[in-house]
Design an enzyme around this catalytic site. Structure first.
Site, short mmCIF file in Angstrom:
data_model
loop_
_atom_site.label_atom_id
_atom_site.label_comp_id
_atom_site.label_asym_id
_atom_site.label_seq_id
_atom_site.Cartn_x
_atom_site.Cartn_y
_atom_site.Cartn_z
N GLU A 1 -3.17 -13.27 -2.71
CA GLU A 1 -4.03 -14.21 -1.99
C GLU A 1 -3.65 -14.26 -0.53
O GLU A 1 -2.64 -14.86 -0.16
CB GLU A 1 -3.94 -15.61 -2.61
CG GLU A 1 -4.46 -15.70 -4.03
CD GLU A 1 -4.45 -17.12 -4.57
OE1 GLU A 1 -4.26 -18.06 -3.76
OE2 GLU A 1 -4.62 -17.29 -5.79
N GLU B 1 0.79 -18.84 -9.87
CA GLU B 1 1.70 -19.58 -8.99
C GLU B 1 2.65 -20.48 -9.78
O GLU B 1 2.89 -21.64 -9.43
CB GLU B 1 0.88 -20.40 -7.98
CG GLU B 1 0.08 -19.53 -7.03
CD GLU B 1 -0.73 -20.31 -6.01
OE1 GLU B 1 -0.83 -19.86 -4.87
OE2 GLU B 1 -1.29 -21.37 -6.38
#
Length: 304
Positions: free
Chosen positions: A234, A158
């Site tokens: 995710e 991320e």
């Protein structure tokens, strides 16, 4: 030996197109005695893959002192997954977030008052390179190209939400290649355009992370990377919880069902985060800072 590869039409093992349905389970959050049981349950759900992070701050609690025993026996975990016929998506970091202390980076990095984390800063990268070499020595025999079951390796985590340092990401990729990792790289970021754009580098699979509304999130990924086969790293089917909460959060089951169903319809790689959250042992749990207070994570991870 086989080759896992991708193009705009999807993901392939050798010449056969495959759909990767995965669930997240972190070996360091589960007692080793339960690993096989949890992996079997993952397989019985219908998954053909397991995803796991590696926690640098646990494997090297003190600089130069390595631990790959007991709950940290990564090799044994990979062997069990291979025995059960599960593919593996590896996420060694070095930064993993995962709502853990310092995002998985070891505390001793901060002994250097000038330390700069998660960027192209040579003193930091020197430490990272040593860690990645240790991890790659373990995972390399399990690559699908070596007859194993690891099909993808994530670089960082991320990253688009915090920086734009492309040189840093490419340096990490260079280390992985130097240490024999020859499967595709993958990056994952939130669905905002700048996050997706800034958190990746050429030739990597681009994946999206989000909590609900799979069509919206996958469409956002497609707009930024139209030639990238849709990937969901995710899909947050659970929810993080803090000690200060008066009651544990409860997800709307219909909302979760819709998000999972439409993710499977619209992406060829879907990872449920988490399938089994496990436990933050000791002081592994991290916290979030909201400007005037810290919200400390529970011992249990990602409860439903």
């Amino acid at each position: 030996m086989s080759v896992f590869h991708f193009n705009k039409d999807g993901y392939f093992i050798d010449d056969k197109k495959v759909k990767i349905v995965s669930g997240a389970m972190h070996y360091f959050r589960i007692f080793p005695e339960y690993w096989e049981d949890r992996l079997l349950k993952l397989k019985e759900l219908g998954c053909n893959c397991v995803e796991t992070y590696c926690a640098w701050n646990l494997h090297e609690k003190r600089e130069g002192e390595w631990d790959f025993t007991g709950i940290l026996d990564l090799k044994r975990y990979l062997e069990l997954a291979q025995k059960l016929g599960l593919y593996i998506v590896m996420r060694p970091g070095p930064y993993i977030c995962s709502e853990c202390d310092l995002g998985g980076l070891p505390w001793w990095l901060l002994k250097d008052e000038n330390m700069q984390l998660r960027c192209y800063y040579k003193p930091y990268l020197e430490k990272v390179k040593i860690y990645l070499e240790k991890i790659c020595d373990i995972i390399r025999p399990f690559l699908i190209t070596n007859g194993g079951n690891i099909i993808m390796v994530q670089v960082e985590n991320e990253y688009g939400g915090v920086a734009q340092d492309r040189a840093y990401l490419e340096e990490l990729a260079k280390y992985y290649r130097e240490f024999g990792i020859d499967v595709p790289f993958i990056t994952s970021d939130g669905e905002e355009e700048y996050m997706l754009r800034d958190g990746t580098f050429p030739d990597a699979i681009k994946a999206v992370n989000y909590r609900w509304n799979s069509p919206r999130a996958i469409d956002a990924l497609k707009r930024v990377f139209p030639n990238n086969p849709p990937a969901v790293m995710e899909l947050w089917n659970g929810q993080q919880s803090h000690w200060e909460m008066k009651r544990l959060p409860k997800r709307d089951l219909e909302e979760v069902r819709y998000s999972v169903e439409t993710a499977l319809e619209n992406a060829d790689f879907v990872n449920l985060y988490m399938f089994h959250g496990g436990t933050n042992f000791g002081f592994f749990n991290g916290s979030l800072f909201y400007g005037d207070h810290f919200a400390v994570q529970l011992t249990s991870y990602d409860v439903q």
